[in-house]
Design an enzyme around this catalytic site. Sequence first.
Site, mmCIF file in Angstrom:
data_model
loop_
_atom_site.group_PDB
_atom_site.id
_atom_site.type_symbol
_atom_site.label_atom_id
_atom_site.label_comp_id
_atom_site.label_asym_id
_atom_site.label_seq_id
_atom_site.Cartn_x
_atom_site.Cartn_y
_atom_site.Cartn_z
ATOM 1 N N LYS A 278 -6.243 -12.746 2.590
ATOM 2 C CA LYS A 278 -6.505 -11.634 3.517
ATOM 3 C C LYS A 278 -5.750 -10.377 3.094
ATOM 4 O O LYS A 278 -6.265 -9.273 3.199
ATOM 5 C CB LYS A 278 -6.069 -12.022 4.943
ATOM 6 N N GLY B 101 2.130 -14.643 5.694
ATOM 7 C CA GLY B 101 2.676 -14.306 4.388
ATOM 8 C C GLY B 101 1.540 -13.840 3.513
ATOM 9 O O GLY B 101 0.642 -14.614 3.191
ATOM 10 N N HIS B 102 1.528 -12.554 3.206
ATOM 11 C CA HIS B 102 0.446 -11.983 2.399
ATOM 12 C C HIS B 102 1.013 -11.483 1.079
ATOM 13 O O HIS B 102 1.952 -10.688 1.083
ATOM 14 C CB HIS B 102 -0.197 -10.787 3.106
ATOM 15 N N THR B 103 0.443 -11.925 -0.013
ATOM 16 C CA THR B 103 0.847 -11.378 -1.312
ATOM 17 C C THR B 103 -0.179 -10.352 -1.739
ATOM 18 O O THR B 103 -1.378 -10.640 -1.761
ATOM 19 C CB THR B 103 0.912 -12.493 -2.377
ATOM 20 N N GLN C 158 -3.023 -15.715 9.751
ATOM 21 C CA GLN C 158 -3.456 -17.115 9.861
ATOM 22 C C GLN C 158 -4.969 -17.251 9.625
ATOM 23 O O GLN C 158 -5.515 -16.513 8.834
ATOM 24 C CB GLN C 158 -3.033 -17.718 11.212
ATOM 25 N N THR D 74 5.739 -17.572 2.948
ATOM 26 C CA THR D 74 6.741 -17.463 4.004
ATOM 27 C C THR D 74 7.786 -18.562 3.899
ATOM 28 O O THR D 74 8.981 -18.311 3.973
ATOM 29 C CB THR D 74 6.046 -17.512 5.385
ATOM 30 N N LEU E 121 -12.329 -17.372 -6.871
ATOM 31 C CA LEU E 121 -13.366 -18.083 -7.627
ATOM 32 C C LEU E 121 -12.847 -18.423 -9.031
ATOM 33 O O LEU E 121 -13.164 -19.480 -9.587
ATOM 34 C CB LEU E 121 -14.623 -17.200 -7.716
HETATM 35 P P1 GDP Z 1 -3.175 -14.399 2.968
HETATM 36 O O1 GDP Z 1 -2.098 -15.046 3.767
HETATM 37 O O2 GDP Z 1 -4.545 -14.725 3.436
HETATM 38 O O3 GDP Z 1 -2.973 -12.915 2.796
HETATM 39 O O4 GDP Z 1 -3.075 -15.040 1.514
HETATM 40 P P2 GDP Z 1 -1.739 -15.327 0.653
HETATM 41 O O5 GDP Z 1 -1.258 -14.025 0.108
HETATM 42 O O6 GDP Z 1 -0.786 -16.168 1.417
HETATM 43 O O7 GDP Z 1 -2.321 -16.239 -0.493
HETATM 44 C C1 GDP Z 1 -3.337 -15.812 -1.327
HETATM 45 C C2 GDP Z 1 -2.819 -15.773 -2.779
HETATM 46 O O8 GDP Z 1 -3.912 -15.673 -3.645
HETATM 47 C C3 GDP Z 1 -1.934 -14.587 -3.093
HETATM 48 O O9 GDP Z 1 -0.962 -15.007 -4.016
HETATM 49 C C4 GDP Z 1 -2.880 -13.568 -3.733
HETATM 50 O O10 GDP Z 1 -2.236 -12.705 -4.660
HETATM 51 C C5 GDP Z 1 -3.818 -14.501 -4.463
HETATM 52 N N1 GDP Z 1 -5.209 -14.030 -4.586
HETATM 53 C C6 GDP Z 1 -5.959 -13.330 -3.688
HETATM 54 N N2 GDP Z 1 -7.223 -13.196 -4.135
HETATM 55 C C7 GDP Z 1 -7.270 -13.829 -5.348
HETATM 56 C C8 GDP Z 1 -8.302 -14.082 -6.290
HETATM 57 O O11 GDP Z 1 -9.457 -13.706 -6.117
HETATM 58 N N3 GDP Z 1 -7.954 -14.799 -7.410
HETATM 59 C C9 GDP Z 1 -6.680 -15.259 -7.624
HETATM 60 N N4 GDP Z 1 -6.437 -15.959 -8.742
HETATM 61 N N5 GDP Z 1 -5.696 -15.049 -6.741
HETATM 62 C C10 GDP Z 1 -5.979 -14.355 -5.621
HETATM 63 P P1 IMO Z 2 -1.185 -16.345 6.734
HETATM 64 O O1 IMO Z 2 -1.335 -15.098 7.563
HETATM 65 C C1 IMO Z 2 -0.992 -20.689 6.589
HETATM 66 C C2 IMO Z 2 0.724 -22.713 10.089
HETATM 67 C C3 IMO Z 2 2.072 -23.404 9.933
HETATM 68 C C4 IMO Z 2 1.915 -24.525 10.934
HETATM 69 C C5 IMO Z 2 1.130 -23.865 12.063
HETATM 70 C C6 IMO Z 2 1.978 -23.391 13.237
HETATM 71 O O2 IMO Z 2 -0.299 -16.181 5.552
HETATM 72 O O3 IMO Z 2 -2.519 -16.931 6.418
HETATM 73 P P2 IMO Z 2 3.638 -21.333 13.540
HETATM 74 O O4 IMO Z 2 4.912 -20.982 12.839
HETATM 75 O O5 IMO Z 2 2.581 -20.289 13.440
HETATM 76 O O6 IMO Z 2 3.859 -21.790 14.947
HETATM 77 O O7 IMO Z 2 3.087 -22.645 12.759
HETATM 78 O O8 IMO Z 2 0.446 -22.773 11.478
HETATM 79 N N1 IMO Z 2 0.725 -21.294 9.686
HETATM 80 C C7 IMO Z 2 0.134 -20.825 8.574
HETATM 81 N N2 IMO Z 2 -0.482 -21.476 7.568
HETATM 82 N N3 IMO Z 2 -0.928 -19.352 6.583
HETATM 83 C C8 IMO Z 2 -0.334 -18.679 7.601
HETATM 84 O O9 IMO Z 2 -0.374 -17.337 7.712
HETATM 85 C C9 IMO Z 2 0.268 -19.423 8.645
HETATM 86 N N4 IMO Z 2 0.933 -19.094 9.772
HETATM 87 C C10 IMO Z 2 1.188 -20.246 10.405
HETATM 88 O O10 IMO Z 2 2.243 -23.874 8.623
HETATM 89 O O11 IMO Z 2 1.108 -25.542 10.396
HETATM 90 MG MG MG Z 3 -0.468 -16.291 3.550
#
Ligand code: GDP
Ligand code: IMO
Ligand code: MG
Length: 427
Positions: free
Chosen positions: A16, A40-42, A223, A299, A331
């Site tokens: 996201k 946690g968004h990277t 989430q 996170t 993908l």
């Molecule tokens: P979010 O919580 O939905 O914002 O997602 P996270 O950041 O926790 O995890 C997604 C991971 O995938 C991050 O490390 C992104 O940099 C990486 N990512 C996002 N889109 C792509 C993609 O199309 N390809 C690859 N290889 N990595 C991606």
């Molecule tokens: P993003 O935004 C993945 C999961 C936790 C646990 C459950 C409840 O990066 O997609 P909490 O601390 O919210 O009460 O935990 O939800 N969880 C996530 N899993 N991505 C997340 O956020 C999450 N935020 C909470 O691991 O199972």
């Molecule tokens: Mg995340």
Amino acid sequence: MPALVLLGAQWGDEGKGKATDLLGGSVDYVVRYQGGNNAGHTVVVGDQKYALHLLPSGILSPGCTPVIGNGVVVDPSVLLSELSGLNERGVDTSKLLISGNAHIITPYNVTVDKVTERFLGKRKIGTTGRGIGPTYADKINRVGIRVQDLYDESILTQKVEAALDVKNQMLTKLYNRRAIATGQVVEELLGYAEKLRPYVADTVLVLNQALEDDKVVLFEGGQGTLLDIDHGTYPFVTSSNPTAGGACTGAGVGPTKISRVIGILKAYTTRVGAGPFPTELFDEDGEALRRIGGERGVTTGRDRRCGWFDAVIARYATRVNGLTDFFLTKLDVLTGWEQIPVCVAYEIDGRRVEELPYSQSDFHHAKPVYETLPGWSEDITKAKTFDDLPKNAQNYVKALEEMSGAPISAIGVGPGRDETIEINSFL
Ligand code: GDP
Ligand code: IMO
Ligand code: MG
């Protein structure tokens, strides 16, 4: 078409952050509407990598106003350190707006999250331990502390006292922990007040006026759909509504204003924490997805559970969110598999089931029914258009689109901002 919602269609971590950041350059406001620093968004911009938890990913786009809506729970210490971390890297955060109605994650909410998880033992949820559930519980119990309370010491003291009344009984008598002193909590919270003051605003008014002025507003979910307190795999969920309706309550914007709802969908599935996950893999394929996809939590640093794509879940996400589009991410991670299984239905106690069962006992017994699609071995990370993809990758995307019930309008082929194939414009 000014108001878009962008949310997770699976169990979170779909990408996201990258998707929001990508659109951030063309939108006026990016709004978080629920959750807190459990997210946690990277986001990768050029050679820079940013890990965001509480701030909307739009903070990285100059010209875009980031907003923390009333539905978010805010840990002030985390917020301030995230802001100063970005400032040190030259990111301008001065436009941030925080709703005065957002609830504060207090130190005792974090303590309660940790002790209750420990108490649950084998039955624990596997929360992020950030105090999210207890803070939302206080909100619903009407003993929560809101951002605006930081500006009235007398009200703040009364409210903290009321909240601690019951909690201290619980902490000392049930969990064998020390009581928490009201004065200490009040002092800590007051210490944040002036630092946060420049950002605090009537965000409901600001956003509705922006929409009236035809500004583009993007609502960014944390989430994912299956972690939603109402529509997810309860009780293994988070304590808020990441689904599309949450954007309305969590930002104070009416449903008639929302023009597009984009579901972020990973080309396979991951989950962090406990709870059912029908397509989870325990073999070398699962290990390979984790390694190639870098599936480790931003996170908590926990390894993510990995499995094949689940079309039953994607269809469910389309339905409960009214999705208009999907953004298919990662993908590229599937490159190199000769055959790629995709879950098209479940088998539950000998029956074939096409839709997500509402009964948790059924879902716990669901076994995936797989269809296998041919894979590809060519590097796809440089692909700029759909036609640049190898035929089998195109067919994989088309098959997912057909099974999931909404058009795939963009495809991620790498973590960088520019590693994206745009099929239909989102704006
Ligand atoms: P979010 O919580 O939905 O914002 O997602 P996270 O950041 O926790 O995890 C997604 C991971 O995938 C991050 O490390 C992104 O940099 C990486 N990512 C996002 N889109 C792509 C993609 O199309 N390809 C690859 N290889 N990595 C991606
Ligand atoms: P993003 O935004 C993945 C999961 C936790 C646990 C459950 C409840 O990066 O997609 P909490 O601390 O919210 O009460 O935990 O939800 N969880 C996530 N899993 N991505 C997340 O956020 C999450 N935020 C909470 O691991 O199972
Ligand atoms: Mg995340």
